[in-house]
Design a protein around this motif. Structure first.
Motif, PDB file in Angstrom:
ATOM      1  N   PRO A 355     -16.513   3.330  -7.550  1.00  0.00           N
ATOM      2  CA  PRO A 355     -17.732   2.910  -8.320  1.00  0.00           C
ATOM      3  C   PRO A 355     -17.361   2.652  -9.565  1.00  0.00           C
ATOM      4  N   ALA A 356     -17.407   1.833 -10.525  1.00  0.00           N
ATOM      5  CA  ALA A 356     -17.432   1.758 -11.951  1.00  0.00           C
ATOM      6  C   ALA A 356     -17.817   0.514 -12.631  1.00  0.00           C
ATOM      7  N   ASP A 357     -18.309   0.892 -13.835  1.00  0.00           N
ATOM      8  CA  ASP A 357     -18.934  -0.343 -14.532  1.00  0.00           C
ATOM      9  C   ASP A 357     -18.099  -1.085 -15.401  1.00  0.00           C
ATOM     10  N   PHE A 358     -17.059  -1.640 -14.645  1.00  0.00           N
ATOM     11  CA  PHE A 358     -16.198  -2.559 -15.231  1.00  0.00           C
ATOM     12  C   PHE A 358     -16.777  -3.873 -15.313  1.00  0.00           C
ATOM     13  N   SER A 359     -16.460  -4.858 -16.365  1.00  0.00           N
ATOM     14  CA  SER A 359     -16.827  -6.325 -16.244  1.00  0.00           C
ATOM     15  C   SER A 359     -16.591  -6.897 -14.906  1.00  0.00           C
ATOM     16  N   PRO A 360     -17.430  -7.860 -14.472  1.00  0.00           N
ATOM     17  CA  PRO A 360     -17.222  -8.635 -13.360  1.00  0.00           C
ATOM     18  C   PRO A 360     -15.905  -9.028 -13.097  1.00  0.00           C
ATOM     19  N   GLU A 361     -15.217  -9.686 -14.400  1.00  0.00           N
ATOM     20  CA  GLU A 361     -13.991 -10.289 -14.180  1.00  0.00           C
ATOM     21  C   GLU A 361     -12.908  -9.305 -14.237  1.00  0.00           C
ATOM     22  N   MET A 362     -13.004  -8.021 -14.761  1.00  0.00           N
ATOM     23  CA  MET A 362     -11.945  -6.802 -14.562  1.00  0.00           C
ATOM     24  C   MET A 362     -11.920  -6.416 -12.953  1.00  0.00           C
ATOM     25  N   SER A 363     -13.327  -6.236 -12.515  1.00  0.00           N
ATOM     26  CA  SER A 363     -13.541  -5.810 -11.240  1.00  0.00           C
ATOM     27  C   SER A 363     -12.742  -6.875 -10.205  1.00  0.00           C
ATOM     28  N   LYS A 364     -13.106  -8.094 -10.442  1.00  0.00           N
ATOM     29  CA  LYS A 364     -12.203  -9.193  -9.450  1.00  0.00           C
ATOM     30  C   LYS A 364     -10.777  -8.897  -9.546  1.00  0.00           C
ATOM     31  N   ALA A 365     -10.319  -8.768 -10.965  1.00  0.00           N
ATOM     32  CA  ALA A 365      -8.853  -8.681 -10.852  1.00  0.00           C
ATOM     33  C   ALA A 365      -8.085  -7.525 -10.344  1.00  0.00           C
ATOM     34  N   ALA A 367      -9.646  -6.049  -7.654  1.00  0.00           N
ATOM     35  CA  ALA A 367      -9.772  -6.085  -6.547  1.00  0.00           C
ATOM     36  C   ALA A 367      -8.668  -7.011  -5.612  1.00  0.00           C
ATOM     37  N   SER A 368      -8.189  -8.008  -6.604  1.00  0.00           N
ATOM     38  CA  SER A 368      -7.334  -9.015  -6.247  1.00  0.00           C
ATOM     39  C   SER A 368      -5.786  -8.625  -6.247  1.00  0.00           C
ATOM     40  N   THR A 369      -5.656  -7.669  -6.680  1.00  0.00           N
ATOM     41  CA  THR A 369      -4.037  -7.111  -6.822  1.00  0.00           C
ATOM     42  C   THR A 369      -3.622  -6.601  -5.481  1.00  0.00           C
ATOM     43  N   ASN A 370      -2.424  -7.137  -5.331  1.00  0.00           N
ATOM     44  CA  ASN A 370      -1.828  -6.911  -3.878  1.00  0.00           C
ATOM     45  C   ASN A 370      -0.547  -5.747  -3.946  1.00  0.00           C
ATOM     46  N   TYR A 371      -0.672  -4.931  -3.071  1.00  0.00           N
ATOM     47  CA  TYR A 371       0.231  -3.641  -3.075  1.00  0.00           C
ATOM     48  C   TYR A 371       1.235  -4.006  -1.893  1.00  0.00           C
ATOM     49  N   ALA A 372       2.572  -3.593  -2.361  1.00  0.00           N
ATOM     50  CA  ALA A 372       3.400  -3.889  -1.449  1.00  0.00           C
ATOM     51  C   ALA A 372       3.706  -2.722  -0.254  1.00  0.00           C
ATOM     52  N   SER A 373       4.101  -2.887   0.851  1.00  0.00           N
ATOM     53  CA  SER A 373       4.202  -1.703   1.859  1.00  0.00           C
ATOM     54  C   SER A 373       5.445  -1.258   1.616  1.00  0.00           C
ATOM     55  N   ALA A 374       5.835  -0.163   1.784  1.00  0.00           N
ATOM     56  CA  ALA A 374       7.017   0.519   1.783  1.00  0.00           C
ATOM     57  C   ALA A 374       6.875   1.882   2.528  1.00  0.00           C
ATOM     58  N   GLY A 375       7.901   2.126   3.049  1.00  0.00           N
ATOM     59  CA  GLY A 375       8.043   3.478   3.874  1.00  0.00           C
ATOM     60  C   GLY A 375       9.620   3.813   3.854  1.00  0.00           C
ATOM     61  N   LYS A 376       9.490   5.191   3.928  1.00  0.00           N
ATOM     62  CA  LYS A 376      10.982   6.101   3.939  1.00  0.00           C
ATOM     63  C   LYS A 376      10.782   7.161   4.847  1.00  0.00           C
ATOM     64  N   ILE A 377      11.988   7.712   5.595  1.00  0.00           N
ATOM     65  CA  ILE A 377      12.076   8.793   6.294  1.00  0.00           C
ATOM     66  C   ILE A 377      13.550   9.404   5.642  1.00  0.00           C
ATOM     67  N   GLY A 378      13.237  10.804   5.596  1.00  0.00           N
ATOM     68  CA  GLY A 378      14.146  11.727   5.232  1.00  0.00           C
ATOM     69  C   GLY A 378      14.793  12.177   6.675  1.00  0.00           C
ATOM     70  N   LEU A 379      16.099  12.239   6.859  1.00  0.00           N
ATOM     71  CA  LEU A 379      16.654  12.959   7.901  1.00  0.00           C
ATOM     72  C   LEU A 379      17.687  14.124   7.548  1.00  0.00           C
ATOM     73  N   GLN A 380      17.146  15.331   7.973  1.00  0.00           N
ATOM     74  CA  GLN A 380      18.266  16.423   7.624  1.00  0.00           C
ATOM     75  C   GLN A 380      19.131  16.682   8.796  1.00  0.00           C
ATOM     76  N   PHE A 381      20.508  16.488   8.555  1.00  0.00           N
ATOM     77  CA  PHE A 381      21.459  16.732   9.319  1.00  0.00           C
ATOM     78  C   PHE A 381      22.279  17.872   8.921  1.00  0.00           C
ATOM     79  N   GLN A 382      22.765  18.531  10.111  1.00  0.00           N
ATOM     80  CA  GLN A 382      23.357  19.904   9.913  1.00  0.00           C
ATOM     81  C   GLN A 382      24.947  19.772   9.308  1.00  0.00           C
TER      82      GLN A 382
END
Lengths: 535, 535
Positions: A355-365, A367-382
């Motif tokens: 909750p924040a009292d941003f201006s309506p256009e800022m709140s909309k901007a 909420a409209s921003t997309n984020y990329a999916s990304a994943g990693k795995i670290g594998l330890q080998f002996q």
């Protein structure tokens, strides 16, 4: 400031900064343009003129209080730069540690993802992988902070011709690991042959003189390692069936793949990954983990100005100040903090739920921003079988399997064990892996990666995986804007909403890069300081 | 043996070696071929089966005395491998130090060239350049010795898109430094456009289905960063006029060069340098100088078996031994040493002037071998302007001026000073520079390099240059064989002349590389040992 950096000699860049302070950036550009010396990257770096260390004092202004939300790279940069100029900064950080996505996973690292139990890294002491940013282009401002802070860097092997391509369902070369050098030699060879012959036989309508055409053919002959009569017949660039060596051991070159197979393989589409401006060699990373940058910032801003495990609950502002309500560790209740200004570096994927009292256009901007999916795995080998068995030191292998890419550690060569990045996936692949349990991810990474490296099964020890969308207080890899987004709502995000400034990689044209976070923070620092000095 | 290497666990390679000892190399190949695991480079490494450490003792043979001529990498490898098996080795070395062309120039390095006064390096402590070999492909056997000896290595930045091309007399782009990334983006863009259009418009007679042609066009679109309608209109891969950054700073891409200018520039011919099998990334070098390899060998064979400043005067042999007459330091007179066998690693350019009772065909082969001209200069600068001003960390710039190429130090990033390789020239360019005095070379390197880096004049401190043809006891960069030479006299050099074996980079198909010297020495060690065991 907990640590003072040593006063340095005046470097060229500092000289430019000094010129900039007196005459503004126009003077800098004019001066250097005449000298004709500097790269655009350097000119840009010169654009940031930090607030004068005595500006506040000399102008008789009282200490200005700035509340910074988030102790990631943007928040730390803002606190560092403002702190130098005498601002009174406090950082609220939701996690137990600073750095945000600049996060190095090592022995004992222990977090839960949203909706999961805790996962604890059981890597050996000294082994690690960078779950977030792992490489720095040599021309990014991040390198300047590393230099300034005395952080040792070493090359990040983003290009390695001994890495492999491995694709499934691509015709004759399916399910076969092919060294990059072999695929490149063949694709470049065949395409150079096609074009060289066409030019030589005057079959193309080119605006070139005969001499220029001849030069073009010469280039293509070199580019493709073509025979004098312009045929590609294989090349030592692609490697050998039997290596050359001492005495009479002249070696036997590998046979090139046939044209159809190599086109069907789709390997050629991978080449241009390395051509991207921000993926080109040389790239670097701090010795010992990317979080050395975080440590250096925290040491300088002072750990005492960071309040950890404080989740922001409400953001509000009035004519003369900002008020942040946050959860307080231990007490169970809520606390509030007030300040003159707020710099909010919380990822928009998280901020949109606060909750924040941003201006309506800022709140909309937001909420409209997309984020990329990304994943990693670290594998330890002996055992570092990629080094011992394949003579492959750092770099990556690429595949059309879910795991997308494997990175070999670009550090601690010749040591006994190592953590391989078993996948680094985006988009749909990341989402698929992210939905799996930690154990399922591990099994999937081992099964698919094991097709490229049969040694996986025998040498594997332990894993740690991360899905950025499911990571609390992050909820995404990086902001992802379409060209339209950049035109429509992005400019709104870049303007302060009264006393609140947004900063972070998402407020830059280098999304996903630490340099984006740093440059965004620098711009906010500059704007905020100008405002304070004018007030 | 002065230093015993720690017994290691059995690695895959040692396992192969063990299999090889029992079943021979055929067994190794068969085993691994079935497993389908190993790269050709690894298979080759498995070919060398060192003499058994107890072979001599168990067979009741007395200590065999081997005289090794030259303490370069080949001589040291032979002494190390034979020493492990109980041979009694003595190395005669003409210079005051070991290593041969594996030579790191640092503060106090002091030598004369043939016909010159002494030149002494006045570099600051800790600064250096490698006058001979300076990079190691990741798959060379040299890396295995580094691992075995515990020599730390770091990447050698052989590819850096921030390096420059600078050509004179090439039309519109003459006398202009152009970042490699810009030249590559444009040349790849234009040529991809030409071929993509030709394929798309079916103007080429290609043995491909419509689907394959479409895949080829897709590849070319990615390769050249072409527009959907297959035009090259510039690319961010080539860099920016104004860099993108934070907030609204979207950056401005550079304009591409026009097709004619970029073809005339000749820059495209430089690209394929990086494609050569032995120039591809990743490459490495020992931390602190290439001579760390020499130090490690010397420590292991024992400095006491090396007689320095002993110039070989006569080489002779009889039915049961070899006799070497050599100058004795201090005494002014000549001494002789006898042994059972001799391994001669003296460069043929030097050996051909030493009286020896080689067979006529061997003498002729020795005299017929050509050596390449090569020269380098190290330039110490008081400021790492390539890093500070150009964000260029290691890598090289290429030019058609005499200096040919400039290499920036791939080590000690962010430090204050640095030694740049001001030229690395071959052939006619090397000869021209070699004929100059040390001071003239320095001036020439500064004048030409200064066109690419105007900072040269202000920041230069001191230089040290080397011409390998004029370097005593070396007289050449490396052996240079034509295809005909390899067929005619080269096989004669590879056969022992009675009790004398030749070894060195010149006895390999990897001339100029330390791996050539090592593999040549390994083969001689193996042959010599087999002969001793059969005798």
């Amino acid at each position: 400031m907990a640590v003072q950096d040593k006063p340095e000699e005046m470097t060229r860049r500092q000289f430019l900064t000094a010129v900039g302070k007196v005459g503004g950036s126009a003077a800098v550009f004019s001066l250097m343009g005449t000298m004709g010396l500097l790269a655009p990257q350097t000119l840009k770096a010169a654009e940031y003129v930090p607030p004068g260390v005595n500006d506040l004092k000399l102008s008789g202004r009282k200490g200005q209080k700035v509340i910074i939300l988030g102790a990631g790279i943007a928040g730390l940069t803002a606190a560092y730069e403002l702190g130098l100029a005498g601002y009174d900064c406090t950082i609220l950080e939701a996690k137990e540690f600073a750095g945000g996505r600049c996060w190095t996973v090592r022995k004992g690292t222990s977090v839960a993802e949203i909706g999961t139990v805790r996962q604890t890294a059981r890597f050996d002491q000294g082994l690690y992988f960078n779950a977030g940013p792992m490489r720095i282009p040599q021309f990014h401002v991040t390198m300047d902070y590393c230099r300034k802070f005395g952080i040792a860097v070493e090359p990040f092997n983003n290009v390695n011709e001994s890495g492999f391509y491995y694709n499934e369902n691509v015709g004759a070369l399916s399910n076969r690991r092919v060294p990059k050098r072999a695929a490149k030699a063949d694709v470049r060879g065949y395409t150079a042959e096609m074009l060289a012959k066409a030019v030589h036989q005057n079959r193309l309508d080119l605006p070139l003189t005969a001499e220029e055409k001849s030069k073009l053919v010469d280039y293509l002959r070199a580019e493709g390692d073509l025979s004098p009569d312009l045929f590609y017949k294989g090349s030592s660039r692609g490697g050998y069936k039997e290596e050359p060596g001492g005495a009479l051991d002249g070696g036997v070159r590998r046979d090139p793949f046939d044209l159809k197979s190599i086109i069907d393989s789709g390997f050629g589409r991978y080449f241009s990954n390395e051509y991207s401006y921000d993926q080109q060699m040389m790239m670097f990373h701090p010795v010992g983990g990317m979080d050395k940058i975080v440590d250096a910032f925290v040491k300088r801003v002072g750990n005492n100005i960071i309040r950890y495990r404080t989740e922001v609950k409400r953001i509000s502002q009035s004519e003369d100040g900002v008020k942040i309500v946050y959860s307080s560790p231990g007490s169970g209740g809520e606390k509030e903090i007030t300040g003159d200004y707020c710099i909010c570096t919380i990822p928009l994927s998280v901020l949109k739920h606060i909750p924040a009292d941003f201006s309506p256009e800022m709140s909309k901007a937001i909420a409209s921003t997309n984020y990329a999916s990304a994943g990693k795995i670290g594998l330890q080998f002996q055992r570092r079988f990629w080094e011992e068995d394949d003579q492959l030191y750092g770099g990556n292998s690429l595949t059309n399997m879910d795991i997308t890419q494997i990175y070999y550690p670009p550090n601690d060569y010749f040591s006994k064990k190592g953590v391989v990045l078993g996948y680094y996936a985006f988009g749909g692949n990341a989402d698929k892996l992210g939905r799996m349990s930690f154990l399922e991810r591990e099994r999937h990474a081992l099964a698919q990666g094991g097709k490229i490296h049969p040694q996986y099964a025998k040498e594997f020890e332990s894993s740690f995986s991360i899905d950025w969308k499911k990571t609390k207080f992050q909820e995404g890899g990086w902001a992802s804007y379409s060209a339209n987004d950049r035109k429509s709502f992005y400019p709104i995000l870049c303007k302060p909403d009264r006393r609140i400034y947004l900063a972070g990689e998402h407020l830059s044209y280098m999304t996903g890069w630490q340099s984006g976070a740093i440059e965004s923070a620098q711009i906010v620092v500059k704007e905020l300081h100008e405002r304070v000095m004018k007030a």
